[in-house]
Design a protein around this motif. Structure first.
Motif, PDB file in Angstrom:
ATOM      1  N   THR A  90       1.473  -6.438 -29.649  1.00 46.60           N
ATOM      2  CA  THR A  90       1.203  -6.740 -31.057  1.00 46.60           C
ATOM      3  C   THR A  90      -0.157  -6.202 -31.479  1.00 46.60           C
ATOM      4  OG1 THR A  90       2.539  -8.748 -30.870  1.00 46.60           O
ATOM      5  CG2 THR A  90       1.066  -8.580 -32.760  1.00 46.60           C
ATOM      6  N   ILE A  91      -1.163  -6.394 -30.629  1.00 47.37           N
ATOM      7  CA  ILE A  91      -2.494  -5.863 -30.926  1.00 47.37           C
ATOM      8  C   ILE A  91      -2.453  -4.346 -31.036  1.00 47.37           C
ATOM      9  CG2 ILE A  91      -4.832  -5.598 -30.005  1.00 47.37           C
ATOM     10  CD1 ILE A  91      -4.520  -8.361 -28.753  1.00 47.37           C
ATOM     11  N   ALA A  92      -1.741  -3.703 -30.127  1.00 45.99           N
ATOM     12  CA  ALA A  92      -1.638  -2.240 -30.161  1.00 45.99           C
ATOM     13  C   ALA A  92      -0.952  -1.761 -31.434  1.00 45.99           C
ATOM     14  CB  ALA A  92      -0.872  -1.745 -28.932  1.00 45.99           C
ATOM     15  N   ILE A 154      -9.202   3.306 -30.140  1.00 44.02           N
ATOM     16  CA  ILE A 154      -9.538   3.006 -28.752  1.00 44.02           C
ATOM     17  C   ILE A 154      -8.926   1.670 -28.329  1.00 44.02           C
ATOM     18  CG2 ILE A 154     -11.453   2.443 -27.211  1.00 44.02           C
ATOM     19  CD1 ILE A 154     -13.125   4.504 -28.718  1.00 44.02           C
ATOM     20  N   ILE A 155      -9.011   0.666 -29.214  1.00 40.15           N
ATOM     21  CA  ILE A 155      -8.394  -0.630 -28.906  1.00 40.15           C
ATOM     22  C   ILE A 155      -6.884  -0.470 -28.741  1.00 40.15           C
ATOM     23  CG2 ILE A 155      -7.983  -2.968 -29.776  1.00 40.15           C
ATOM     24  CD1 ILE A 155     -10.671  -2.781 -31.205  1.00 40.15           C
ATOM     25  N   TYR A 156      -6.271   0.343 -29.588  1.00 38.49           N
ATOM     26  CA  TYR A 156      -4.826   0.608 -29.477  1.00 38.49           C
ATOM     27  C   TYR A 156      -4.482   1.242 -28.130  1.00 38.49           C
ATOM     28  CZ  TYR A 156      -0.885   3.839 -29.903  1.00 38.49           C
ATOM     29  OH  TYR A 156       0.241   4.575 -29.675  1.00 38.49           O
ATOM     30  N   TYR A 157      -5.272   2.199 -27.713  1.00 45.95           N
ATOM     31  CA  TYR A 157      -5.019   2.883 -26.445  1.00 45.95           C
ATOM     32  C   TYR A 157      -5.170   1.930 -25.265  1.00 45.95           C
ATOM     33  CZ  TYR A 157      -5.524   6.413 -22.773  1.00 45.95           C
ATOM     34  OH  TYR A 157      -5.388   7.169 -21.635  1.00 45.95           O
ATOM     35  N   ILE A 158      -6.229   1.133 -25.272  1.00 47.02           N
ATOM     36  CA  ILE A 158      -6.466   0.190 -24.169  1.00 47.02           C
ATOM     37  C   ILE A 158      -5.389  -0.886 -24.131  1.00 47.02           C
ATOM     38  CG2 ILE A 158      -8.052  -1.550 -23.280  1.00 47.02           C
ATOM     39  CD1 ILE A 158     -10.353   0.133 -24.354  1.00 47.02           C
ATOM     40  N   ALA A 159      -5.037  -1.423 -25.308  1.00 46.00           N
ATOM     41  CA  ALA A 159      -4.015  -2.475 -25.351  1.00 46.00           C
ATOM     42  C   ALA A 159      -2.664  -1.947 -24.897  1.00 46.00           C
ATOM     43  CB  ALA A 159      -3.920  -3.045 -26.764  1.00 46.00           C
ATOM     44  N   SER A 161      -2.150   0.616 -22.860  1.00 45.97           N
ATOM     45  CA  SER A 161      -2.228   0.870 -21.417  1.00 45.97           C
ATOM     46  C   SER A 161      -2.127  -0.430 -20.631  1.00 45.97           C
ATOM     47  CB  SER A 161      -3.539   1.587 -21.083  1.00 45.97           C
ATOM     48  OG  SER A 161      -3.635   2.822 -21.755  1.00 45.97           O
ATOM     49  N   SER A 162      -2.782  -1.488 -21.119  1.00 44.99           N
ATOM     50  CA  SER A 162      -2.697  -2.795 -20.454  1.00 44.99           C
ATOM     51  C   SER A 162      -1.284  -3.345 -20.518  1.00 44.99           C
ATOM     52  CB  SER A 162      -3.677  -3.771 -21.103  1.00 44.99           C
ATOM     53  OG  SER A 162      -5.000  -3.295 -21.016  1.00 44.99           O
ATOM     54  N   SER A 163      -0.604  -3.110 -21.635  1.00 41.27           N
ATOM     55  CA  SER A 163       0.772  -3.570 -21.774  1.00 41.27           C
ATOM     56  C   SER A 163       1.690  -2.878 -20.778  1.00 41.27           C
ATOM     57  CB  SER A 163       1.258  -3.320 -23.209  1.00 41.27           C
ATOM     58  OG  SER A 163       2.604  -3.706 -23.355  1.00 41.27           O
ATOM     59  N   LYS A 164       1.498  -1.582 -20.587  1.00 40.65           N
ATOM     60  CA  LYS A 164       2.318  -0.855 -19.620  1.00 40.65           C
ATOM     61  C   LYS A 164       2.019  -1.302 -18.196  1.00 40.65           C
ATOM     62  CE  LYS A 164       2.669   3.356 -22.418  1.00 40.65           C
ATOM     63  NZ  LYS A 164       2.298   4.784 -22.494  1.00 40.65           N
ATOM     64  N   THR A 165       0.738  -1.519 -17.897  1.00 39.41           N
ATOM     65  CA  THR A 165       0.360  -1.946 -16.550  1.00 39.41           C
ATOM     66  C   THR A 165       0.917  -3.321 -16.221  1.00 39.41           C
ATOM     67  OG1 THR A 165      -1.682  -0.670 -16.749  1.00 39.41           O
ATOM     68  CG2 THR A 165      -1.589  -2.337 -15.014  1.00 39.41           C
ATOM     69  N   SER A 166       0.865  -4.239 -17.198  1.00 44.81           N
ATOM     70  CA  SER A 166       1.390  -5.587 -16.965  1.00 44.81           C
ATOM     71  C   SER A 166       2.893  -5.566 -16.753  1.00 44.81           C
ATOM     72  CB  SER A 166       1.034  -6.484 -18.156  1.00 44.81           C
ATOM     73  OG  SER A 166      -0.365  -6.559 -18.325  1.00 44.81           O
ATOM     74  N   ALA A 167       3.584  -4.744 -17.528  1.00 44.96           N
ATOM     75  CA  ALA A 167       5.035  -4.651 -17.375  1.00 44.96           C
ATOM     76  C   ALA A 167       5.410  -4.068 -16.016  1.00 44.96           C
ATOM     77  CB  ALA A 167       5.622  -3.806 -18.506  1.00 44.96           C
ATOM     78  N   THR A 168       4.667  -3.047 -15.563  1.00 43.27           N
ATOM     79  CA  THR A 168       4.950  -2.445 -14.259  1.00 43.27           C
ATOM     80  C   THR A 168       4.663  -3.410 -13.125  1.00 43.27           C
ATOM     81  OG1 THR A 168       4.358  -0.294 -15.181  1.00 43.27           O
ATOM     82  CG2 THR A 168       4.445  -0.476 -12.790  1.00 43.27           C
ATOM     83  N   TRP A 169       3.547  -4.155 -13.216  1.00 49.40           N
ATOM     84  CA  TRP A 169       3.203  -5.115 -12.181  1.00 49.40           C
ATOM     85  C   TRP A 169       4.209  -6.245 -12.128  1.00 49.40           C
ATOM     86  CZ3 TRP A 169       0.673  -5.831  -7.930  1.00 49.40           C
ATOM     87  CH2 TRP A 169       0.394  -7.123  -7.486  1.00 49.40           C
ATOM     88  N   GLY A 170       4.675  -6.692 -13.299  1.00 49.87           N
ATOM     89  CA  GLY A 170       5.681  -7.745 -13.317  1.00 49.87           C
ATOM     90  C   GLY A 170       6.987  -7.305 -12.695  1.00 49.87           C
TER      91      GLY A 170
END
Length: 205
Positions: A90-92, A154-159, A161-170
């Protein structure tokens, strides 16, 4: 955070700050009413100003920063929403939309200010009674919006990337849990054979 994300965010941030500095410099150097000389025959004589080059350079720097961010992150409209991190998604999304809106406005302000400020030599008075100059605040407004646009990008890019990382880790975590599930051997449903003498001894002790 990955080194690639840090590098790209730093580069985009530098270009955003550069665009803002160039925009404020153009604001300080653009032609003002006191710089225009009015002749007796109603002709406006404009001096040369570096605001044209500064405004164009600010617009180019802002455009490069926007291209870097969106090339690295990709368009959010073509990506599937992960269920593991809805808040980051949502933030992204919000930052992506607002970043593009502020980018378009800032880019147009830089270009319009540079084009309208490019008046040098002799020009006739507008409507016969005034010499046209760019109003104050055009370049500075573009500078402020350029910082906002790059920051939100920049916030969009970081958010994202974090969303993709969390989904992959889950996904990996769930896979590990599934692999660790114990396997219970199937129970036999066939009746057990008991000899007749053993059955009789159990029945008549």
């Amino acid at each position: 955070m990955e080194r690639r994300v840090v590098y790209l965010c730093g580069l985009a941030g530098f270009l955003g700050v550069l665009a803002a500095i160039l925009g404020f410099a153009a604001e300080a150097k653009h032609i003002r009413p006191g710089d225009v000389t009015l002749t007796d025959n109603g002709t406006c004589i404009y001096p040369r100003s570096p605001a044209l080059g500064l405004g164009l350079a600010a617009g180019i720097a802002l455009m490069i920063a926007q291209v870097i961010i969106n090339t690295a992150a990709g368009c959010i409209c073509f990506q599937k929403r992960p269920h593991a991190s809805g808040s980051n998604w949502t933030i992204a999304l919000v930052c992506f939309v607002v970043s593009w809106i502020t980018f378009i406005i800032a880019f147009l302000l830089f270009l319009a200010g540079a084009a309208l400020n490019d008046q040098h030599g002799e020009e006739n008075m507008y409507y016969g009674y005034y010499c046209f100059v760019v109003k104050s605040g055009v370049f500075s407004g573009g500078a402020v919006l350029s910082v906002a646009s790059v920051s939100l990008g920049i916030i969009y890019y970081i958010a994202l990337s974090s969303s993709k990382t969390s989904a992959t880790w889950g996904g990996h975590q769930n896979q590990g849990i599934a692999l660790a599930t114990p396997q219970v051997p199937p129970q036999s449903t066939q009746p057990a054979f008991v000899p007749e003498d053993t059955y009789n001894r159990l029945r008549y002790p």
